[in-house]
Scaffold this motif. Structure first.
Motif, PDB file in Angstrom:
ATOM      1  N   MET A   1     -21.920  15.870  -8.869  1.00 33.98           N
ATOM      2  CA  MET A   1     -21.521  17.248  -9.687  1.00 33.98           C
ATOM      3  C   MET A   1     -22.899  17.441 -10.112  1.00 33.98           C
ATOM      4  N   CYS A   2     -22.791  18.609 -11.078  1.00 34.46           N
ATOM      5  CA  CYS A   2     -23.786  19.321 -11.676  1.00 34.46           C
ATOM      6  C   CYS A   2     -23.615  19.464 -13.117  1.00 34.46           C
ATOM      7  N   VAL A   3     -23.803  18.065 -13.692  1.00 36.32           N
ATOM      8  CA  VAL A   3     -23.824  18.221 -15.296  1.00 36.32           C
ATOM      9  C   VAL A   3     -25.102  17.709 -15.811  1.00 36.32           C
ATOM     10  N   ASP A   4     -26.004  18.261 -16.512  1.00 34.56           N
ATOM     11  CA  ASP A   4     -26.909  17.603 -17.139  1.00 34.56           C
ATOM     12  C   ASP A   4     -26.621  16.291 -18.139  1.00 34.56           C
ATOM     13  N   LYS A   5     -27.667  15.781 -18.285  1.00 34.80           N
ATOM     14  CA  LYS A   5     -27.590  14.595 -19.264  1.00 34.80           C
ATOM     15  C   LYS A   5     -27.080  14.705 -20.473  1.00 34.80           C
ATOM     16  N   ASP A   6     -27.265  16.080 -21.143  1.00 32.88           N
ATOM     17  CA  ASP A   6     -26.928  16.382 -22.336  1.00 32.88           C
ATOM     18  C   ASP A   6     -25.309  17.012 -22.263  1.00 32.88           C
ATOM     19  N   GLY A   7     -24.828  17.132 -21.203  1.00 34.30           N
ATOM     20  CA  GLY A   7     -23.448  17.241 -20.986  1.00 34.30           C
ATOM     21  C   GLY A   7     -23.193  18.815 -20.693  1.00 34.30           C
ATOM     22  N   SER A   8     -24.296  19.527 -20.487  1.00 30.07           N
ATOM     23  CA  SER A   8     -23.939  20.895 -20.287  1.00 30.07           C
ATOM     24  C   SER A   8     -23.878  21.167 -18.728  1.00 30.07           C
ATOM     25  N   PHE A   9     -23.014  22.105 -18.121  1.00 25.31           N
ATOM     26  CA  PHE A   9     -22.597  22.648 -17.084  1.00 25.31           C
ATOM     27  C   PHE A   9     -23.810  23.312 -16.369  1.00 25.31           C
ATOM     28  N   LYS A  10     -24.204  22.889 -15.280  1.00 25.47           N
ATOM     29  CA  LYS A  10     -25.396  23.570 -14.419  1.00 25.47           C
ATOM     30  C   LYS A  10     -24.599  24.875 -13.769  1.00 25.47           C
ATOM     31  N   ASP A  11     -23.517  24.787 -13.573  1.00 27.08           N
ATOM     32  CA  ASP A  11     -23.130  26.050 -12.512  1.00 27.08           C
ATOM     33  C   ASP A  11     -21.600  26.350 -13.000  1.00 27.08           C
ATOM     34  N   ASN A  12     -21.349  27.427 -12.537  1.00 28.65           N
ATOM     35  CA  ASN A  12     -19.728  27.948 -12.923  1.00 28.65           C
ATOM     36  C   ASN A  12     -18.700  27.195 -12.273  1.00 28.65           C
ATOM     37  N   LYS A  51      -7.271  18.480 -30.843  1.00 27.09           N
ATOM     38  CA  LYS A  51      -7.911  17.942 -32.167  1.00 27.09           C
ATOM     39  C   LYS A  51      -8.144  16.197 -31.726  1.00 27.09           C
ATOM     40  N   LYS A  52      -7.153  15.682 -31.396  1.00 24.06           N
ATOM     41  CA  LYS A  52      -7.188  14.303 -31.166  1.00 24.06           C
ATOM     42  C   LYS A  52      -8.220  13.876 -29.854  1.00 24.06           C
ATOM     43  N   TYR A  53      -8.120  14.562 -28.601  1.00 25.64           N
ATOM     44  CA  TYR A  53      -8.888  14.255 -27.337  1.00 25.64           C
ATOM     45  C   TYR A  53     -10.115  14.951 -26.856  1.00 25.64           C
ATOM     46  N   ALA A  54     -10.056  16.315 -27.088  1.00 25.03           N
ATOM     47  CA  ALA A  54     -10.699  17.307 -26.380  1.00 25.03           C
ATOM     48  C   ALA A  54     -12.096  16.634 -26.208  1.00 25.03           C
ATOM     49  N   ALA A  55     -12.903  16.225 -27.316  1.00 24.98           N
ATOM     50  CA  ALA A  55     -14.226  15.803 -27.490  1.00 24.98           C
ATOM     51  C   ALA A  55     -14.353  14.704 -26.534  1.00 24.98           C
ATOM     52  N   SER A  56     -13.430  13.565 -26.607  1.00 18.66           N
ATOM     53  CA  SER A  56     -13.763  12.389 -25.948  1.00 18.66           C
ATOM     54  C   SER A  56     -13.255  12.375 -24.365  1.00 18.66           C
ATOM     55  N   TYR A  57     -12.282  13.528 -24.203  1.00 17.63           N
ATOM     56  CA  TYR A  57     -12.243  13.728 -22.642  1.00 17.63           C
ATOM     57  C   TYR A  57     -13.274  14.400 -22.073  1.00 17.63           C
ATOM     58  N   ARG A  58     -14.152  15.514 -22.939  1.00 16.00           N
ATOM     59  CA  ARG A  58     -15.175  16.003 -22.156  1.00 16.00           C
ATOM     60  C   ARG A  58     -16.324  14.947 -21.954  1.00 16.00           C
ATOM     61  N   SER A  59     -16.649  14.022 -23.068  1.00 21.63           N
ATOM     62  CA  SER A  59     -17.439  12.902 -22.776  1.00 21.63           C
ATOM     63  C   SER A  59     -17.109  12.229 -21.611  1.00 21.63           C
ATOM     64  N   TRP A  60     -15.927  11.681 -21.502  1.00 20.15           N
ATOM     65  CA  TRP A  60     -15.479  10.817 -20.180  1.00 20.15           C
ATOM     66  C   TRP A  60     -16.048  11.612 -18.862  1.00 20.15           C
ATOM     67  N   TRP A  61     -15.271  12.879 -19.036  1.00 18.61           N
ATOM     68  CA  TRP A  61     -15.437  13.564 -17.683  1.00 18.61           C
ATOM     69  C   TRP A  61     -16.999  13.891 -17.432  1.00 18.61           C
ATOM     70  N   VAL A  62     -17.817  14.072 -18.284  1.00 19.28           N
ATOM     71  CA  VAL A  62     -19.112  14.379 -17.978  1.00 19.28           C
ATOM     72  C   VAL A  62     -19.726  12.794 -17.645  1.00 19.28           C
ATOM     73  N   ASP A  63     -19.186  11.731 -18.084  1.00 19.72           N
ATOM     74  CA  ASP A  63     -19.798  10.543 -17.716  1.00 19.72           C
ATOM     75  C   ASP A  63     -19.277   9.937 -16.098  1.00 19.72           C
ATOM     76  N   ILE A  64     -18.182  10.561 -16.024  1.00 22.22           N
ATOM     77  CA  ILE A  64     -17.866  10.324 -14.649  1.00 22.22           C
ATOM     78  C   ILE A  64     -18.132  11.144 -13.372  1.00 22.22           C
ATOM     79  N   HIS A  65     -18.599  12.331 -14.018  1.00 25.67           N
ATOM     80  CA  HIS A  65     -19.131  13.730 -12.761  1.00 25.67           C
ATOM     81  C   HIS A  65     -20.468  13.898 -12.887  1.00 25.67           C
ATOM     82  N   GLY A  66     -21.234  13.198 -14.223  1.00 22.66           N
ATOM     83  CA  GLY A  66     -22.520  13.581 -14.126  1.00 22.66           C
ATOM     84  C   GLY A  66     -23.523  13.305 -13.318  1.00 22.66           C
TER      85      GLY A  66
END
Length: 71
Positions: A1-12, A51-66
């Motif tokens: 996948m196209c996710v930079d190490k900083d968690g930003s998306f490389k493409d739409n 509020k509870k999960y968005a930040a940790s979900y994004r981190s997890w998703w980026v770890d898996i797909h980065g």
């Protein structure tokens, strides 16, 4: 996948995939919590998930797909 190490998306397309996956998780959470409550919790459950999960979900998703995931 196209996710930079900083968690930003490389493409739409990657961003769209993330949003789709995140929405599925939110809907699943809303359904489960509404079932527990015995009625539809609506946007309250959505905001609760954000509020509870968005930040940790994004981190997890980026770890898996980065691009930096182990091969």
């Amino acid at each position: 996948m196209c996710v930079d190490k900083d968690g930003s998306f490389k493409d739409n397309e990657t961003f769209k995939e993330f949003l789709s996956d995140e929405r599925s998780e939110i809907e699943r959470y809303k359904w489960i919590e509404s079932e527990k409550a015995g009625h539809d919790l609506g946007t309250g459950a959505i905001m609760d998930w954000i509020k509870k999960y968005a930040a940790s979900y994004r981190s997890w998703w980026v770890d898996i797909h980065g691009d930096n995931k182990p091969k």
